[in-house]
Motif scaffolding. Sequence first.
Motif, mmCIF file in Angstrom:
data_model
loop_
_atom_site.group_PDB
_atom_site.id
_atom_site.type_symbol
_atom_site.label_atom_id
_atom_site.label_comp_id
_atom_site.label_asym_id
_atom_site.label_seq_id
_atom_site.Cartn_x
_atom_site.Cartn_y
_atom_site.Cartn_z
ATOM 1 N N HIS A 90 43.820 31.818 44.167
ATOM 2 C CA HIS A 90 45.073 32.325 44.743
ATOM 3 C C HIS A 90 44.760 33.073 46.031
ATOM 4 O O HIS A 90 43.629 33.512 46.238
ATOM 5 C CB HIS A 90 45.788 33.285 43.782
ATOM 6 C CG HIS A 90 46.028 32.700 42.433
ATOM 7 N ND1 HIS A 90 47.056 31.833 42.160
ATOM 8 C CD2 HIS A 90 45.360 32.850 41.269
ATOM 9 C CE1 HIS A 90 47.019 31.480 40.887
ATOM 10 N NE2 HIS A 90 45.990 32.082 40.318
ATOM 11 N N THR A 91 45.796 33.231 46.851
ATOM 12 C CA THR A 91 45.611 33.960 48.107
ATOM 13 C C THR A 91 45.774 35.467 47.917
ATOM 14 O O THR A 91 45.681 36.228 48.869
ATOM 15 C CB THR A 91 46.615 33.459 49.161
ATOM 16 O OG1 THR A 91 47.929 33.529 48.591
ATOM 17 C CG2 THR A 91 46.330 32.011 49.531
ATOM 18 N N ASP A 92 46.053 35.876 46.675
ATOM 19 C CA ASP A 92 46.198 37.300 46.341
ATOM 20 C C ASP A 92 45.487 37.554 45.007
ATOM 21 O O ASP A 92 45.108 36.610 44.322
ATOM 22 C CB ASP A 92 47.680 37.662 46.206
ATOM 23 C CG ASP A 92 48.447 37.425 47.494
ATOM 24 O OD1 ASP A 92 48.491 38.340 48.331
ATOM 25 O OD2 ASP A 92 48.980 36.303 47.671
ATOM 26 N N ALA A 129 41.434 37.885 45.161
ATOM 27 C CA ALA A 129 41.910 36.730 45.924
ATOM 28 C C ALA A 129 40.705 35.865 46.271
ATOM 29 O O ALA A 129 39.642 36.371 46.625
ATOM 30 C CB ALA A 129 42.596 37.203 47.200
ATOM 31 N N GLY A 130 40.867 34.554 46.119
ATOM 32 C CA GLY A 130 39.825 33.632 46.581
ATOM 33 C C GLY A 130 38.757 33.280 45.567
ATOM 34 O O GLY A 130 37.907 32.444 45.849
ATOM 35 N N HIS A 162 39.510 24.207 47.658
ATOM 36 C CA HIS A 162 40.355 24.770 48.704
ATOM 37 C C HIS A 162 39.524 25.777 49.494
ATOM 38 O O HIS A 162 39.905 26.935 49.662
ATOM 39 C CB HIS A 162 41.607 25.419 48.102
ATOM 40 C CG HIS A 162 42.831 24.562 48.280
ATOM 41 N ND1 HIS A 162 43.279 23.694 47.335
ATOM 42 C CD2 HIS A 162 43.683 24.442 49.332
ATOM 43 C CE1 HIS A 162 44.367 23.059 47.775
ATOM 44 N NE2 HIS A 162 44.627 23.493 48.986
ATOM 45 N N LEU A 165 40.606 27.836 52.927
ATOM 46 C CA LEU A 165 41.607 28.912 52.974
ATOM 47 C C LEU A 165 40.958 30.228 53.388
ATOM 48 O O LEU A 165 39.868 30.552 52.912
ATOM 49 C CB LEU A 165 42.249 29.097 51.597
ATOM 50 C CG LEU A 165 43.229 28.039 51.116
ATOM 51 C CD1 LEU A 165 43.748 28.422 49.736
ATOM 52 C CD2 LEU A 165 44.399 27.905 52.096
ATOM 53 N N ALA A 167 41.564 33.117 52.345
ATOM 54 C CA ALA A 167 41.288 33.941 51.160
ATOM 55 C C ALA A 167 39.933 33.577 50.547
ATOM 56 O O ALA A 167 39.214 34.449 50.051
ATOM 57 C CB ALA A 167 42.394 33.769 50.118
ATOM 58 N N ARG A 168 39.578 32.298 50.595
ATOM 59 C CA ARG A 168 38.290 31.857 50.037
ATOM 60 C C ARG A 168 37.145 32.367 50.902
ATOM 61 O O ARG A 168 36.155 32.893 50.417
ATOM 62 C CB ARG A 168 38.259 30.332 49.939
ATOM 63 C CG ARG A 168 36.944 29.784 49.387
ATOM 64 C CD ARG A 168 36.699 30.252 47.952
ATOM 65 N NE ARG A 168 35.376 29.854 47.467
ATOM 66 C CZ ARG A 168 34.803 30.361 46.389
ATOM 67 N NH1 ARG A 168 35.418 31.287 45.671
ATOM 68 N NH2 ARG A 168 33.623 29.951 46.011
#
Length: 180
Positions: A90-92, A129-130, A162, A165, A167-168
């Motif tokens: 997730h990005t959060d 996140a990530g 992913h 991203l 976040a990752r």
Amino acid sequence: VIQAWYMDDSNEDQRLPHHKDPKEFVSLEKLAELGVLSWRLDADNYETDEALKKIRESRGYSYMDFCDICPEKLPNYEEKIKSFFEEHLHTDEEIRYCVAGSGYFDVRDHNDAWIRVWVKKGGMIVLPAGIYHRFTLDTDNYIKAMRLFVGDPIWTPFNRPHDHLPARKEYLEAFVEKGD
Ligand code: KMT
Ligand code: NI
């Protein structure tokens, strides 16, 4: 209320513990190095719990709801159970506080090995996140979890891979040692 261990690589039922032989436990300190935070709280009194209130205030967890995972209460139960167990990020933060039942949050370590985090009543965890992770019920087949979030919740899962991203990338920079 929170225990963690390295998983074997058998394809048996996802709801089984999947310990290695011999068992290989993982400390909460090691989880913290991966960015996975955890607390033990008083689940019978979450409505008035000062410890929970402090965590929410200090980390900005303004949003709160409950997720009751059983066939009667969760719409599209079978489908959701499947998608929870797809490896994703997730990005959060993903913040879950188990107020009843139990479940497994699996997270990837620095070497991409699965660590199974067993969260029982009173256990609260934050997945950063990530981080790549997944969720499954255990053989008791029930969890009621409080979901917390900073502001308006975004639940979107990004199934692996992913890696592009932000976040990752930010997760790897913050929590994976250089050269590891
Ligand atoms: C998730 O995002 O994987 C979930 O919400 C699982 C249920 S919370 C115990
Ligand atoms: Ni998730």
